[in-house]
Design a protein around this motif. Structure first.
Motif, PDB file in Angstrom:
ATOM      1  N   GLU A  83       0.831  -1.205   0.000  1.00 37.32           N
ATOM      2  CA  GLU A  83       0.000   0.000   0.000  1.00 37.32           C
ATOM      3  C   GLU A  83       0.868   1.258   0.000  1.00 37.32           C
ATOM      4  N   PHE A  84       1.934   1.262   0.787  1.00 43.01           N
ATOM      5  CA  PHE A  84       2.832   2.414   0.807  1.00 43.01           C
ATOM      6  C   PHE A  84       3.550   2.561  -0.539  1.00 43.01           C
ATOM      7  N   LEU A  85       3.955   1.437  -1.122  1.00 51.04           N
ATOM      8  CA  LEU A  85       4.617   1.475  -2.427  1.00 51.04           C
ATOM      9  C   LEU A  85       3.702   2.035  -3.502  1.00 51.04           C
ATOM     10  N   THR A  86       2.431   1.618  -3.502  1.00 52.66           N
ATOM     11  CA  THR A  86       1.496   2.131  -4.510  1.00 52.66           C
ATOM     12  C   THR A  86       1.212   3.615  -4.313  1.00 52.66           C
ATOM     13  N   ARG A  87       1.453   4.121  -3.123  1.00 52.24           N
ATOM     14  CA  ARG A  87       1.269   5.549  -2.854  1.00 52.24           C
ATOM     15  C   ARG A  87       2.522   6.346  -3.229  1.00 52.24           C
ATOM     16  N   GLY A  88       3.584   5.653  -3.701  1.00 49.48           N
ATOM     17  CA  GLY A  88       4.793   6.325  -4.163  1.00 49.48           C
ATOM     18  C   GLY A  88       5.905   6.423  -3.142  1.00 49.48           C
ATOM     19  N   TRP A  89       5.722   5.821  -1.973  1.00 53.22           N
ATOM     20  CA  TRP A  89       6.734   5.852  -0.923  1.00 53.22           C
ATOM     21  C   TRP A  89       7.673   4.657  -1.092  1.00 53.22           C
ATOM     22  N   ASN A  90       8.915   4.815  -0.686  1.00 53.56           N
ATOM     23  CA  ASN A  90       9.871   3.708  -0.675  1.00 53.56           C
ATOM     24  C   ASN A  90       9.745   3.004   0.669  1.00 53.56           C
ATOM     25  N   VAL A  91       9.929   1.702   0.687  1.00 55.13           N
ATOM     26  CA  VAL A  91       9.749   0.911   1.905  1.00 55.13           C
ATOM     27  C   VAL A  91      10.994   0.068   2.144  1.00 55.13           C
ATOM     28  N   ALA A  92      11.441   0.032   3.411  1.00 54.61           N
ATOM     29  CA  ALA A  92      12.611  -0.767   3.775  1.00 54.61           C
ATOM     30  C   ALA A  92      12.327  -1.516   5.066  1.00 54.61           C
ATOM     31  N   ILE A  93      12.853  -2.720   5.142  1.00 57.76           N
ATOM     32  CA  ILE A  93      12.749  -3.532   6.358  1.00 57.76           C
ATOM     33  C   ILE A  93      14.059  -3.373   7.123  1.00 57.76           C
ATOM     34  N   PRO A  94      13.989  -2.960   8.393  1.00 53.42           N
ATOM     35  CA  PRO A  94      15.227  -2.791   9.168  1.00 53.42           C
ATOM     36  C   PRO A  94      15.966  -4.120   9.328  1.00 53.42           C
ATOM     37  N   GLU A  95      17.271  -4.053   9.286  1.00 53.20           N
ATOM     38  CA  GLU A  95      18.101  -5.243   9.476  1.00 53.20           C
ATOM     39  C   GLU A  95      18.021  -5.765  10.904  1.00 53.20           C
ATOM     40  N   VAL A  96      17.881  -4.859  11.865  1.00 48.81           N
ATOM     41  CA  VAL A  96      17.805  -5.233  13.275  1.00 48.81           C
ATOM     42  C   VAL A  96      16.413  -4.850  13.777  1.00 48.81           C
ATOM     43  N   ASP A  97      15.722  -5.798  14.409  1.00 48.81           N
ATOM     44  CA  ASP A  97      14.370  -5.548  14.901  1.00 48.81           C
ATOM     45  C   ASP A  97      14.428  -4.993  16.322  1.00 48.81           C
ATOM     46  N   ILE A  98      14.229  -3.668  16.417  1.00 45.86           N
ATOM     47  CA  ILE A  98      14.157  -3.041  17.736  1.00 45.86           C
ATOM     48  C   ILE A  98      12.800  -2.352  17.918  1.00 45.86           C
ATOM     49  N   THR A 114      11.747  12.492   3.791  1.00 46.38           N
ATOM     50  CA  THR A 114      10.793  12.286   4.888  1.00 46.38           C
ATOM     51  C   THR A 114      10.769  10.814   5.266  1.00 46.38           C
ATOM     52  N   LEU A 115      10.961  10.544   6.560  1.00 48.12           N
ATOM     53  CA  LEU A 115      11.007   9.175   7.067  1.00 48.12           C
ATOM     54  C   LEU A 115       9.847   8.951   8.021  1.00 48.12           C
ATOM     55  N   ARG A 116       9.181   7.824   7.875  1.00 52.75           N
ATOM     56  CA  ARG A 116       8.125   7.399   8.798  1.00 52.75           C
ATOM     57  C   ARG A 116       8.482   6.004   9.303  1.00 52.75           C
ATOM     58  N   ARG A 117       8.304   5.812  10.619  1.00 52.14           N
ATOM     59  CA  ARG A 117       8.513   4.505  11.240  1.00 52.14           C
ATOM     60  C   ARG A 117       7.145   3.830  11.372  1.00 52.14           C
ATOM     61  N   LYS A 142      -8.049  -8.366  18.964  1.00 53.87           N
ATOM     62  CA  LYS A 142      -7.185  -8.038  20.097  1.00 53.87           C
ATOM     63  C   LYS A 142      -5.771  -7.759  19.591  1.00 53.87           C
ATOM     64  N   PHE A 143      -5.178  -6.697  20.114  1.00 55.45           N
ATOM     65  CA  PHE A 143      -3.819  -6.318  19.757  1.00 55.45           C
ATOM     66  C   PHE A 143      -3.031  -6.010  21.022  1.00 55.45           C
ATOM     67  N   ASN A 144      -1.741  -6.332  21.011  1.00 55.77           N
ATOM     68  CA  ASN A 144      -0.842  -5.981  22.110  1.00 55.77           C
ATOM     69  C   ASN A 144       0.213  -5.004  21.604  1.00 55.77           C
ATOM     70  N   VAL A 145       0.349  -3.904  22.330  1.00 51.06           N
ATOM     71  CA  VAL A 145       1.352  -2.891  22.014  1.00 51.06           C
ATOM     72  C   VAL A 145       2.298  -2.808  23.202  1.00 51.06           C
ATOM     73  N   PRO A 146       3.603  -3.007  22.990  1.00 52.94           N
ATOM     74  CA  PRO A 146       4.540  -2.894  24.108  1.00 52.94           C
ATOM     75  C   PRO A 146       4.516  -1.485  24.703  1.00 52.94           C
ATOM     76  N   LEU A 147       4.266  -1.397  26.001  1.00 53.71           N
ATOM     77  CA  LEU A 147       4.181  -0.090  26.668  1.00 53.71           C
ATOM     78  C   LEU A 147       5.488   0.706  26.611  1.00 53.71           C
ATOM     79  N   PRO A 148       6.661   0.073  26.795  1.00 51.97           N
ATOM     80  CA  PRO A 148       7.896   0.876  26.682  1.00 51.97           C
ATOM     81  C   PRO A 148       8.024   1.545  25.314  1.00 51.97           C
ATOM     82  N   GLN A 149       7.668   0.831  24.257  1.00 57.27           N
ATOM     83  CA  GLN A 149       7.724   1.413  22.910  1.00 57.27           C
ATOM     84  C   GLN A 149       6.709   2.550  22.777  1.00 57.27           C
TER      85      GLN A 149
END
Length: 141
Positions: free
Chosen positions: A3-18, A31-34, A52-59
């Protein structure tokens, strides 16, 4: 990601999952969006379904220079729903001011109810966030 690609944005997957699932970039101005993607399967209700969704509180509580955009999407009847897209600081505001969800074991557990004409969490209307690509405008060639 598509969906982001079709809107013209570039998409990258981070090498390290933090905590970020993808980075979405507008190449011409940097312009960067996380983005953090949260998926769930639906639970059928009488006239609706929930997820149901879980969101880490520290994040959630650690707002950096570039806030995270949470994308909540549900698998319902073999199809994906339209995404709920909400910025981290907005979601944190709902937690602090409206006490949405439940805090447990370092996570914020959110139950979204999907009705024919609206999406709610803890009685609060989240419909305005359905397919809200405001922070990801269409980029023309």
């Amino acid at each position: 990601m598509s969906e982001f690609l079709t809107r013209g944005w570039n998409v990258a997957i981070p090498e390290v999952d933090i905590g970020d699932d993808i980075f979405v970039v507008q190449d011409d101005n940097g312009t960067l969006r996380r983005v953090q993607v949260k998926t769930s399967t639906s639970t059928q209700r009488q006239n609706s379904f929930s997820a149901k969704f879980n969101v880490p509180l520290p994040q959630l509580r650690n707002i950096a220079n570039i806030p995270v955009h949470y994308v909540f999407i549900v698998r319902n009847n073999e199809q994906w729903t339209k995404p709920l897209i909400i910025r981290q600081d907005y979601l944190l505001d709902y937690l602090q001011n409206f006490k949405i969800g439940t805090e447990h074991n370092g996570n914020l557990t959110l139950y979204f109810s999907y009705m024919e004409d609206r999406v709610e969490c803890s009685g609060i209307d989240f419909s305005k966030y359905v397919s809200d690509f405001t922070d990801f405008p269409l980029i023309e060639d």
